[in-house]
Write an enzyme that holds these catalytic residues in place. Structure first.
Site, PDB file in Angstrom:
ATOM      1  N   TYR A 246      15.873  61.916  29.083  1.00 33.75           N
ATOM      2  CA  TYR A 246      16.094  62.668  27.856  1.00 33.75           C
ATOM      3  C   TYR A 246      15.901  61.717  26.686  1.00 33.75           C
ATOM      4  O   TYR A 246      16.547  60.669  26.599  1.00 33.75           O
ATOM      5  CB  TYR A 246      17.494  63.281  27.798  1.00 33.75           C
ATOM      6  CG  TYR A 246      17.714  64.068  26.520  1.00 33.75           C
ATOM      7  CD1 TYR A 246      17.315  65.388  26.419  1.00 33.75           C
ATOM      8  CD2 TYR A 246      18.299  63.464  25.405  1.00 33.75           C
ATOM      9  CE1 TYR A 246      17.483  66.105  25.249  1.00 33.75           C
ATOM     10  CE2 TYR A 246      18.465  64.170  24.227  1.00 33.75           C
ATOM     11  CZ  TYR A 246      18.061  65.492  24.154  1.00 33.75           C
ATOM     12  OH  TYR A 246      18.229  66.190  22.981  1.00 33.75           O
ATOM     13  N   CYS A 247      15.013  62.081  25.772  1.00 31.33           N
ATOM     14  CA  CYS A 247      14.692  61.223  24.629  1.00 31.33           C
ATOM     15  C   CYS A 247      15.399  61.766  23.389  1.00 31.33           C
ATOM     16  O   CYS A 247      15.041  62.842  22.890  1.00 31.33           O
ATOM     17  CB  CYS A 247      13.182  61.172  24.403  1.00 31.33           C
ATOM     18  SG  CYS A 247      12.708  60.080  23.034  1.00 31.33           S
ATOM     19  N   PRO A 248      16.398  61.064  22.869  1.00 34.06           N
ATOM     20  CA  PRO A 248      17.081  61.560  21.657  1.00 34.06           C
ATOM     21  C   PRO A 248      16.180  61.553  20.431  1.00 34.06           C
ATOM     22  O   PRO A 248      16.408  62.337  19.507  1.00 34.06           O
ATOM     23  CB  PRO A 248      18.259  60.589  21.512  1.00 34.06           C
ATOM     24  CG  PRO A 248      17.827  59.339  22.209  1.00 34.06           C
ATOM     25  CD  PRO A 248      16.951  59.775  23.335  1.00 34.06           C
TER      26      PRO A 248
END
Length: 736
Positions: free
Chosen positions: A553-555
């Site tokens: 998951y890439c913020p």
């Protein structure tokens, strides 16, 4: 086993059943047929001893000789209860076919499902629910279900399966304790995590009869860190701003995505307005030596020196005019040089080459060769000196400057387009079967069918009872059993048929009827989505969905990177990396020109600031872009590289890393950039399918089971305290 038989004299039928001595058993029954239902001195029946130690041959023989399949001992337990202790699936299947009642409780209300949960026999629970339609959510006399017991004992796999079977996670027992309370009391952190993920988050605020919540009970029982963690989870969920239903809950998913948009647009704006500005940085016009001396003298107030310098300056100007007149007399125009061959070429004035800081006669007065930055269009065509040899950029260097500058703008703009696609696209959510509709169900069924085809069968029912856990058993299809079917109203779609027979009817049951689970791969169960995850899939805690080929998951993107948007994320990274690298090159060129020109102004400060920020951002983007490109070329994900030791499909026979999905760089890249054409990952690898398909045959299975459990044999004298009251941890007046 022979040595143990020699040490222990087999003088009773119970011992013969416990040791699996068929000849002794047969001789006892031939001598006294009535002893088939005779209890020993402890009140236990021969069938119970055979079932406890998974003696399938002896169990079949006892049933054939008229053994009472539902005969209960003094505690009310039957042979099926005893078989559930050890997870003897072969014997359980034999007993069920012989008419055993899986819903028959003992004196304390424990069904075989309760016993299986108390001993962590997840395969037994799955077998009873999927194959025989048994209700695994019934409560005992204290109001506790199998989920309460699995949570109390800390068997996370059993908890995971029961939650997927829609067990009631919020049901309080007579103490007012939910399964989460019991997991917190015993400090079972993994069980607590699975329960919270499976929907038991509201139970963090539930209070038992003493008024305590699970976090408070964990701290009281000495599990301080678990209690603090549960309290933190509870506080985050109840946060009025960023909680699950808070006003700013949307920011939990977008996270740093607005920041990356602002950073890219801000850097782009500074680059266009300040770094490029009106054009390449040029050397400012500098006075001649005589003029400089005059200015210095005037500043010092020395009038005499200023007069002399003014005279010298006038003389220098006259000399320039004389040289120009001489050139005209020679037949050449000012600003035109003859080449070595005599041909004229349009170049800069010879006077300018000899005197770079002098003025050139022109219409309406003199024209400076170089202009200061920000003076208009002339500065766009004239640049700073390169190495001090020229005061302006050549045509080719100016063209390259413009190409590099505007390619940065184009690359950054296209990169923002791919960033938007990465943020808004489907990363490859695995259909849940409930919100995924019929399409999602078909996709999951196709994956299950592929795994079953690889195993050489269409489902688990062709492997027999013993083949389900590697213990062997009779082969052939299983007809419907006389299980205690029937669902419970108001609890959702349980995996029960509603009547006797196979418990695999219905869409939800068909989705969970997976060879991977029959092999015991319980980690592929998702307690939130209530599905069996394919290999390479993982549940994302931020998006709250399972993602196929989960990477991370890439913020900064505000979305999960998975199979559906991995290629757009990679393109975005490389476009922005080029834009950053090219912009840094342009900024360095501008900085060099400004330093050589001595133009220490406000524009130089902006160029320096841009160069520092872009440099740091470029390093992080370069690392991520190179890592992602390398992983795509090898067909592996960030999650798999970080947690390969947790995934069996990434391990070879020696326990080392082995990637079974690497098909070569070309094929790997093609699959990454064509996610729609790439098939869903299988539920199990071919080597696991071969192992599942190879199980079968009663003789081989029983022999393997008996040989594998020879050292774990439960002897008759070990019954007291082994399976009697010793495994029951809650008394009638239990207060934790």
């Amino acid at each position: 086993m022979a040595n143990k038989q020699q040490q222990e004299v087999i003088d009773t039928i119970s011992k013969a059943c416990a040791y699996g001595d068929f000849d002794k058993l047969k001789s006892f029954l031939e001598a006294d047929p009535a002893c088939v239902n005779a209890a020993d001195e402890q009140g236990y029946f021969p069938l119970q001893w055979a079932a406890l130690n998974n003696r399938v041959v002896e169990t079949n023989y006892l049933l054939a000789q008229g053994a009472a399949v539902n005969a209960a001992d003094g505690t009310g337990q039957t042979a099926l209860h005893w078989a559930s202790v050890r997870g003897s699936l072969a014997c359980i299947e034999t007993l069920l076919r012989g008419g055993a009642d899986p819903g028959l409780p003992d004196n304390r209300g424990y069904t075989p499902c309760h016993v299986a949960a108390q001993y962590g026999q997840t395969a037994v629970l799955y077998h009873l629910a999927l194959k025989w339609g048994v209700d695994c959510d019934t409560a005992d006399h204290d109001g506790r279900t199998a989920l309460h017991w699995a949570a109390y004992k800390g068997f996370a796999d059993s908890v995971r399966l029961l939650l997927v079977l829609d067990a009631r996670h919020a049901l309080p027992d007579k103490e007012g304790c939910t399964p989460l309370h019991w997991a917190a009391i015993k400090g079972n952190g993994e069980a607590c995590t699975v329960l919270v993920q499976g929907g038991a988050l509201p139970s963090l605020s539930a209070r038992d009869v003493t008024g305590s919540t699970p976090p408070q009970l964990a701290v009281e029982k000495g599990h301080r860190y678990l209690g603090m963690h549960l309290a933190e989870v509870k506080a985050r969920a109840e946060d009025a701003w960023f909680g699950k239903h808070g006003s700013l809950a949307w920011m939990n998913k977008t996270q740093l995505c607005p920041v990356i948009w602002g950073l890219i647009l801000g850097l782009l704006l500074v680059f266009v307005t300040k770094v490029i500005g009106p054009g390449p940085v040029a050397l400012p016009q500098q006075p001649s030596a005589a003029g400089a001396a005059a200015a210095a003298a005037a500043a010092a107030g020395d009038a005499a020196v200023a007069l002399i310098n003014s005279t010298a300056a006038a003389a220098a100007g006259a000399a320039v005019q004389l040289s120009a007149a001489a050139a005209m007399v020679a037949g050449q125009k000012p600003g035109v040089h003859s080449s070595s061959s005599g041909a004229s070429s349009h170049r800069r004035p010879a006077v300018a080459a000899a005197h770079p800081h002098s003025a050139v006669p022109g219409e309406g007065g003199t024209r400076a060769i170089t202009t200061a930055p920000g003076t208009g269009s002339s500065s766009r065509q004239l640049g700073s000196a390169a190495g001090g040899s020229s005061s302006s950029r050549s045509g080719s260097s100016l063209f390259l400057f413009n190409v590099a500058a505007w390619s940065v703008v184009v690359a950054a703009g296209v990169g923002l387009f791919f960033l938007h696609k990465t943020t808004t696209s489907d990363p490859g959510f695995v259909p849940t079967g409930r919100d995924g509709g019929r399409t999602g169900e078909k996709r999951l069924k196709a994956a299950h069918a592929a795994a079953a085809a690889a195993a050489g069968s269409s489902g688990p029912h062709s492997h027999g009872a013993g083949g389900l856990n590697g213990s062997g058993g009779s082969s052939g299809a299983v007809a419907g059993g006389g299980g205690a079917g029937g669902g419970t109203a108001g609890k959702g779609p349980l995996l029960r048929s509603g009547s006797g027979g196979s418990g695999c009817s219905g869409s939800q049951a068909s989705l969970l009827d997976c060879p991977a689970l029959w092999c015991g791969n319980w980690q592929q169960l998702c307690v939130t989505c209530k599905i069996v995850r394919p290999l390479r899939a993982k549940h994302c805690s931020v998006t709250d969905r399972c993602v196929e080929v989960f990477d991370h998951y890439c913020p900064w993107v505000g979305n999960t990177i998975g199979k559906g948007n991995r290629h757009t994320f990679l393109v975005f990274l490389w476009l922005e990396l080029y834009a950053l690298a090219a912009s840094c090159g342009v900024a360095v060129s501008q900085l060099r020109g400004a330093v050589l020109a001595g133009a220490w102004g406000e524009r130089l400060v902006w160029v320096l600031a841009f160069l520092v920020v872009s440099g740091f951002v470029s390093i992080s983007v370069a690392v991520l872009a190179i890592a992602q490109a390398s992983q795509v070329a090898r067909n592996v994900t960030t999650n798999e590289l970080a947690n390969w030791h947790r995934y069996k499909y990434l391990q070879d026979g020696a326990g080392g890393f082995s990637n079974p999905f690497n098909r070569g760089v070309r094929t790997n890249c093609w699959e990454a950039f064509h996610p729609a054409a790439t098939p869903v990952a299988p539920m199990m690898l071919p080597r696991e399918a071969d192992a599942l398909g190879g199980l079968g045959g009663l003789a081989q299975g029983v022999a393997g089971q008996q040989q594998g459990q020879a050292d774990e044999l439960l002897l008759p004298q070990q019954a007291q305290g082994g399976h009697g009251a010793g495994h029951r941890c809650h008394g009638q007046e239990c207060r934790h």
